[in-house]
Each structure stands twice: as C-alpha cells, then as structure tokens.
Design a protein around this motif. Structure first.
Motif, PDB file in Angstrom:
ATOM      1  N   SER A  97      43.374  51.290  40.668  1.00 46.24           N
ATOM      2  CA  SER A  97      43.586  50.288  39.623  1.00 46.24           C
ATOM      3  C   SER A  97      42.686  50.569  38.415  1.00 46.24           C
ATOM      4  CB  SER A  97      43.291  48.893  40.172  1.00 46.24           C
ATOM      5  OG  SER A  97      43.287  47.930  39.151  1.00 46.24           O
ATOM      6  N   ASN A  98      43.059  50.023  37.250  1.00 41.43           N
ATOM      7  CA  ASN A  98      42.200  50.083  36.073  1.00 41.43           C
ATOM      8  C   ASN A  98      41.748  48.683  35.645  1.00 41.43           C
ATOM      9  OD1 ASN A  98      44.478  48.984  34.929  1.00 41.43           O
ATOM     10  ND2 ASN A  98      44.708  50.524  33.332  1.00 41.43           N
ATOM     11  N   ASP A  99      41.870  47.730  36.551  1.00 45.44           N
ATOM     12  CA  ASP A  99      41.466  46.348  36.280  1.00 45.44           C
ATOM     13  C   ASP A  99      39.971  46.211  36.538  1.00 45.44           C
ATOM     14  OD1 ASP A  99      41.098  43.665  35.975  1.00 45.44           O
ATOM     15  OD2 ASP A  99      42.507  43.047  37.548  1.00 45.44           O
ATOM     16  N   THR A 100      39.199  46.162  35.468  1.00 46.05           N
ATOM     17  CA  THR A 100      37.747  46.095  35.620  1.00 46.05           C
ATOM     18  C   THR A 100      37.295  44.796  36.285  1.00 46.05           C
ATOM     19  OG1 THR A 100      37.536  45.183  33.374  1.00 46.05           O
ATOM     20  CG2 THR A 100      37.350  47.580  33.627  1.00 46.05           C
ATOM     21  N   GLY A 101      38.137  43.768  36.229  1.00 44.18           N
ATOM     22  CA  GLY A 101      37.791  42.509  36.863  1.00 44.18           C
ATOM     23  C   GLY A 101      37.730  42.596  38.373  1.00 44.18           C
ATOM     24  N   ALA A 102      38.368  43.623  38.939  1.00 42.05           N
ATOM     25  CA  ALA A 102      38.369  43.790  40.399  1.00 42.05           C
ATOM     26  C   ALA A 102      37.213  44.651  40.883  1.00 42.05           C
ATOM     27  CB  ALA A 102      39.694  44.407  40.853  1.00 42.05           C
ATOM     28  N   ALA A 103      36.447  45.228  39.958  1.00 35.82           N
ATOM     29  CA  ALA A 103      35.370  46.152  40.325  1.00 35.82           C
ATOM     30  C   ALA A 103      34.106  45.411  40.717  1.00 35.82           C
ATOM     31  CB  ALA A 103      35.088  47.098  39.168  1.00 35.82           C
ATOM     32  N   GLY A 104      33.236  46.113  41.431  1.00 35.58           N
ATOM     33  CA  GLY A 104      31.944  45.581  41.816  1.00 35.58           C
ATOM     34  C   GLY A 104      31.874  45.191  43.275  1.00 35.58           C
ATOM     35  N   ASN A 105      30.648  45.120  43.795  1.00 34.33           N
ATOM     36  CA  ASN A 105      30.430  44.714  45.190  1.00 34.33           C
ATOM     37  C   ASN A 105      31.240  45.587  46.150  1.00 34.33           C
ATOM     38  OD1 ASN A 105      29.460  43.314  47.371  1.00 34.33           O
ATOM     39  ND2 ASN A 105      30.706  41.476  47.033  1.00 34.33           N
ATOM     40  N   ASN A 106      30.966  46.893  46.088  1.00 34.86           N
ATOM     41  CA  ASN A 106      31.583  47.899  46.962  1.00 34.86           C
ATOM     42  C   ASN A 106      33.014  48.271  46.577  1.00 34.86           C
ATOM     43  OD1 ASN A 106      29.230  48.098  48.424  1.00 34.86           O
ATOM     44  ND2 ASN A 106      30.214  47.839  50.413  1.00 34.86           N
ATOM     45  N   VAL A 107      33.489  47.808  45.420  1.00 34.94           N
ATOM     46  CA  VAL A 107      34.806  48.216  44.923  1.00 34.94           C
ATOM     47  C   VAL A 107      34.606  49.068  43.669  1.00 34.94           C
ATOM     48  CG1 VAL A 107      37.014  47.466  43.987  1.00 34.94           C
ATOM     49  CG2 VAL A 107      35.949  46.181  45.840  1.00 34.94           C
ATOM     50  N   TYR A 108      35.142  50.288  43.696  1.00 34.68           N
ATOM     51  CA  TYR A 108      35.013  51.229  42.589  1.00 34.68           C
ATOM     52  C   TYR A 108      36.402  51.532  42.030  1.00 34.68           C
ATOM     53  CZ  TYR A 108      30.246  51.695  44.222  1.00 34.68           C
ATOM     54  OH  TYR A 108      28.956  51.426  44.582  1.00 34.68           O
ATOM     55  N   ILE A 109      36.508  51.491  40.713  1.00 33.39           N
ATOM     56  CA  ILE A 109      37.800  51.614  40.039  1.00 33.39           C
ATOM     57  C   ILE A 109      37.952  53.012  39.459  1.00 33.39           C
ATOM     58  CG2 ILE A 109      39.240  50.715  38.184  1.00 33.39           C
ATOM     59  CD1 ILE A 109      38.803  48.759  40.472  1.00 33.39           C
ATOM     60  N   LEU A 110      38.937  53.762  39.960  1.00 31.51           N
ATOM     61  CA  LEU A 110      39.191  55.118  39.475  1.00 31.51           C
ATOM     62  C   LEU A 110      40.112  55.151  38.252  1.00 31.51           C
ATOM     63  CD1 LEU A 110      39.744  57.072  42.805  1.00 31.51           C
ATOM     64  CD2 LEU A 110      38.165  57.774  41.006  1.00 31.51           C
ATOM     65  N   GLY A 111      40.877  54.092  38.032  1.00 29.22           N
ATOM     66  CA  GLY A 111      41.873  54.094  36.963  1.00 29.22           C
ATOM     67  C   GLY A 111      41.265  54.265  35.584  1.00 29.22           C
ATOM     68  N   HIS A 112      42.073  54.771  34.661  1.00 28.82           N
ATOM     69  CA  HIS A 112      41.634  54.977  33.281  1.00 28.82           C
ATOM     70  C   HIS A 112      41.536  53.623  32.574  1.00 28.82           C
ATOM     71  CE1 HIS A 112      43.840  59.100  33.731  1.00 28.82           C
ATOM     72  NE2 HIS A 112      42.725  59.031  34.447  1.00 28.82           N
ATOM     73  N   ILE A 113      40.408  53.345  31.978  1.00 25.28           N
ATOM     74  CA  ILE A 113      40.134  52.044  31.367  1.00 25.28           C
ATOM     75  C   ILE A 113      40.541  52.071  29.892  1.00 25.28           C
ATOM     76  CG2 ILE A 113      38.414  50.253  31.018  1.00 25.28           C
ATOM     77  CD1 ILE A 113      38.903  51.096  33.965  1.00 25.28           C
ATOM     78  N   PRO A 114      41.517  51.244  29.481  1.00 22.14           N
ATOM     79  CA  PRO A 114      41.983  51.264  28.085  1.00 22.14           C
ATOM     80  C   PRO A 114      40.868  51.060  27.072  1.00 22.14           C
ATOM     81  CG  PRO A 114      43.491  49.987  29.455  1.00 22.14           C
ATOM     82  CD  PRO A 114      42.306  50.311  30.311  1.00 22.14           C
ATOM     83  N   ALA A 115      39.902  50.196  27.382  1.00 23.89           N
ATOM     84  CA  ALA A 115      38.823  49.921  26.432  1.00 23.89           C
ATOM     85  C   ALA A 115      38.057  51.188  26.069  1.00 23.89           C
ATOM     86  CB  ALA A 115      37.866  48.877  27.015  1.00 23.89           C
ATOM     87  N   GLN A 116      37.934  52.108  27.018  1.00 25.76           N
ATOM     88  CA  GLN A 116      37.200  53.340  26.740  1.00 25.76           C
ATOM     89  C   GLN A 116      37.948  54.221  25.745  1.00 25.76           C
ATOM     90  OE1 GLN A 116      36.081  55.249  30.455  1.00 25.76           O
ATOM     91  NE2 GLN A 116      35.270  53.344  31.290  1.00 25.76           N
ATOM     92  N   SER A 117      39.281  54.251  25.848  1.00 22.42           N
ATOM     93  CA  SER A 117      40.042  55.073  24.906  1.00 22.42           C
ATOM     94  C   SER A 117      40.018  54.459  23.510  1.00 22.42           C
ATOM     95  CB  SER A 117      41.484  55.262  25.394  1.00 22.42           C
ATOM     96  OG  SER A 117      42.201  54.042  25.387  1.00 22.42           O
ATOM     97  N   ILE A 118      40.011  53.126  23.428  1.00 21.27           N
ATOM     98  CA  ILE A 118      39.924  52.470  22.123  1.00 21.27           C
ATOM     99  C   ILE A 118      38.574  52.760  21.480  1.00 21.27           C
ATOM    100  CG2 ILE A 118      39.848  50.235  20.954  1.00 21.27           C
ATOM    101  CD1 ILE A 118      41.866  49.219  23.056  1.00 21.27           C
ATOM    102  N   THR A 119      37.519  52.631  22.251  1.00 23.66           N
ATOM    103  CA  THR A 119      36.181  52.934  21.745  1.00 23.66           C
ATOM    104  C   THR A 119      36.093  54.366  21.235  1.00 23.66           C
ATOM    105  OG1 THR A 119      35.130  51.319  23.206  1.00 23.66           O
ATOM    106  CG2 THR A 119      33.751  53.113  22.398  1.00 23.66           C
ATOM    107  N   ARG A 120      36.662  55.288  22.001  1.00 23.87           N
ATOM    108  CA  ARG A 120      36.584  56.717  21.635  1.00 23.87           C
ATOM    109  C   ARG A 120      37.329  57.008  20.337  1.00 23.87           C
ATOM    110  NH1 ARG A 120      35.745  61.544  20.474  1.00 23.87           N
ATOM    111  NH2 ARG A 120      35.974  63.291  21.918  1.00 23.87           N
TER     112      ARG A 120
END
Length: 394
Positions: free
Chosen positions: A152-175
């Motif tokens: 998934s790329n849903d950053t809201g689901a990350a954390g507490n032993n959950v790691y998100i491999l999906g490409h995060i749209p916010a990072q491409s916008i920042t770049r």
C-alpha cells in the motif's frame, strides 16, 4: 495457500550472493535489451484457483517462513498474481535457499488469510495490497509480533510494525516542485481531484512551495468529467498568472485536462505531474502535455525486469509488481543475520543507508513510510527523457 521453497545447489555461491544481496541480484538483468512499453498491463486471464488451505504447515527448522498476502481471485487477481510472480522471480534469481514463502488469498477474506499466516508460523508478512486490508492484517499480526511489509501507499496505515513499500505521491510532488524552483519557477497553481488524494496533494504543494520560498497562486478542485475540469481551469488564473501548474491525477486525466489548461488558464505555464504518470503509456503521444515534468522512481531497471517477466510468463507485468520483487530482495538481505525460527529482525529495516531495488534506492523512516530516490522526467514528442536523475543513495 501455496508454498515456494528454492534450494541452492552451490552453497559457496549462495553465501557469496547473500553477502552482496540487494545489489548483485540485478546481474540477471544485464543481458536484456528489449524494452516493454511503459504502462503495459497483462491481458485478462482466467482467475487462478489457489491450492487448498491446510490447517497448518509442518515444522521446518531450515527455512524462514514468510507469508505473501495478495488477492489471487476476484477483481484484483491480475495485480495480485503479478505481485506473486514477481516474488517467485526474485526467489529464483537470488537462489534464496533459506526462505519458504507461502501465498494466502486475501480476496477470500483478509482476516482469515492473516490468521492462517500467523497460525502457520510465518515470521514476516509481505502484503497485503489494499490499505483497509493492511489495517485488518495489522490487528492480527501485531499481537503476534509479526511485522508487515505492505504494498500500500497509504501513509495512514504505517507505523507500529507496519512498513509501507508503495510509492508515496507526496514525495513525487515535493521532488518536482524542488526541481521547478531550481529552474526559476516561483509562482505555482494546482488542479487536483476532489477526494482524499486531492486534499493530500494540495497540502503537500502548499507546504513545499512555502518551504522553498515560492507562492501558490491558486488551487482548484474538479470531478473527473469534462464539464467540471473546464470550470476548474477557468478559475485557475483568477488570482494572477502562474509559471507552473500541478496536475495531480493519473496520466489519462492529465491528457484530458491539459487542453483546458492551455485554453482557459495559461498557454505557457509548465505542467507538473506526479508519479501516477509513470504508468501511462499514452502521455508521450499527447501534444497538449508535451514539455511537462513529473517525478517518479527510475524505470531503468524495471524495463529490463519487465522484459524477463514477459519471457517467463507470456505477458507484461503490472507496474506495481516491482514492489513484490523488491520485498524479496530486502528480505534476503536481512536474512543474512536472521536465525531461523526467531522473530524477524525488524530493527534492520530502518537502516539509514537504505536498500536498492528495481525502483532504485529506498529506505524506511521510523514511522514505517518508505522514502525513495526519485528522478524527474520530461514528456517529449513520443518519448520521455530523464532531465534530473535520481540520487544513487541517501
């Protein structure tokens, strides 16, 4: 549920590979020359029938048990099977003799799939695909101390032993904003779809433009129909001229909206896009989008992987399948110092130096979100050109 175990024949060669896991796995790509067209997807295929689920796997003291949770039936079976195929290729290419991967079909019930994965003794879960499935899986995996590498790329689901491999749209916008600013762009506008994605794109744009000292002139929302897009573009220039406009949607919507931008808002402003454009095979042939910039992961290794995938499976992979391949590369690297039967060494996932995969260099931050090195591409007549390469490390 289906098991995949691969035994290496040459132990010396296997030990040498494991020492360099994460880099040398790409040697197999060197001989590929044919490039698979951007965004190619498999033709419809018959829904695969998973093997029957057993009450549990036999005791195994020689292999790390890893669960793959993906949809292998139903409407997302094509994507799920492409991810599963990619993990198989990675296991074969790396000759990972100490890994047993078992597939569980989330389309038949993600809760049941996650429960079976834990009951069978898996120490790591790769997947699932959908963000709501990640939450359901985490509710079962966390009490058992089993970490999750989700597609998934849903950053809201990350954390507490959950790691998100999906490409995060916010990072491409920042770049792409950073690159545009470096080329003298100071006044930005945006056209974003109604909904959560559009809200997040707007927030990212506002925050980043402020950080780099620019100005956001206008942000307009639209529904995905021509009438709404036309109305939104007419409002874009109400607060003055702008030098670049972010068109935060997929490639097909960008092609649809770009002529309205040119007609109603600006004939000269640079159009900017997100990583969603990376899966569109139609952008290069659209005159109205020519000259646009967008940021995404590098395609250089993916194209070679896709060629080998097509040769093996008789169809092109889904673009997302690279995450399946990379999840295995990461696991193989970590498995060098992972004792069979012990908990997955989760602390190694946040190595600040990161990992290398088909999509380039990436690493996990403390919050479980993957950070990726992105390149900037320009759409030209019938082609894409890399105008600012992705960094080779962090």
């Amino acid at each position: 549920m289906a098991d995949k175990v691969y035994q290496g024949q040459d132990q010396t060669r296997r030990r040498r590979f494991l020492k360099w896991a994460g880099v040398s796995a790409f040697v197999f790509l060197a001989g590929c020359e044919t490039v698979v067209p951007r965004g190619a997807e498999p033709p419809p295929v018959a829904t695969p029938t998973p093997p029957p689920v057993t009450s549990g796997l036999p005791d195994d003291q020689k292999h790390h048990r890893i669960a793959l949770l993906v949809p292998l039936s139903g409407k997302n079976a094509g994507v799920g099977q492409s991810l599963a195929n990619a993990t198989t290729m990675a296991l074969l290419d790396t000759q990972a003799a100490n890994i047993r991967m078992t597939s569980y079909d989330t389309a038949k019930g993600v809760t049941a799939a996650a429960q079976s994965a834990i009951r069978d003794g898996n120490k790591l879960i790769i997947g699932p695909l959908l963000s709501d499935n990640v939450v359901a899986t985490a509710n079962i995996a966390r009490p058992a101390g089993v970490p999750i590498l989700s597609f998934s790329n849903d950053t809201g689901a990350a954390g507490n032993n959950v790691y998100i491999l999906g490409h995060i749209p916010a990072q491409s916008i920042t770049r792409v904003v950073d690159y545009a600013k470096s080329k003298g762009v100071n006044r930005f506008a945006a056209l974003v779809p109604n909904g959560v994605y559009g809200q997040r794109a707007s927030s990212t744009l506002l925050r980043r433009v402020k950080d780099v000292g620019g100005t956001v002139v206008s942000i307009q929302t639209f529904n995905r129909d021509s009438k709404s897009i036309e109305a939104a573009t007419k409002k874009l220039a109400d607060n003055g001229d702008f030098e670049a406009v972010l068109l935060a949607d997929n490639g097909d919507m960008a092609i649809k909206a770009a002529p309205y931008i040119r007609k109603n808002a600006s004939a000269t402003a640079r159009i900017l896009g997100t990583d969603l454009w990376n899966t569109s095979s139609n952008l290069a042939g659209a005159p109205s989008i020519r000259g646009a910039w967008f940021a995404s992961v590098s395609d250089s290794l993916y194209k070679q992987y896709a060629d080998k995938y097509r040769a093996r499976y008789g169809r092109a992979p889904f673009r997302l399948s690279s995450l399946g391949y990379d999840s295995v590369l990461l696991t193989v690297k970590v498995a060098r110092n992972w004792k069979v039967g012990s908990p997955f060494p989760i602390n190694q996932l946040t190595d600040p130096g990161g990992f290398i995969g088909l999509d380039g260099v990436f690493r996990f931050k403390a919050d479980g979100v993957s950070e990726r090195a992105l390149e900037v591409q320009e759409i030209r007549s019938g082609s894409f050109a890399v105008i600012d390469p992705a960094p080779k490390g962090f």
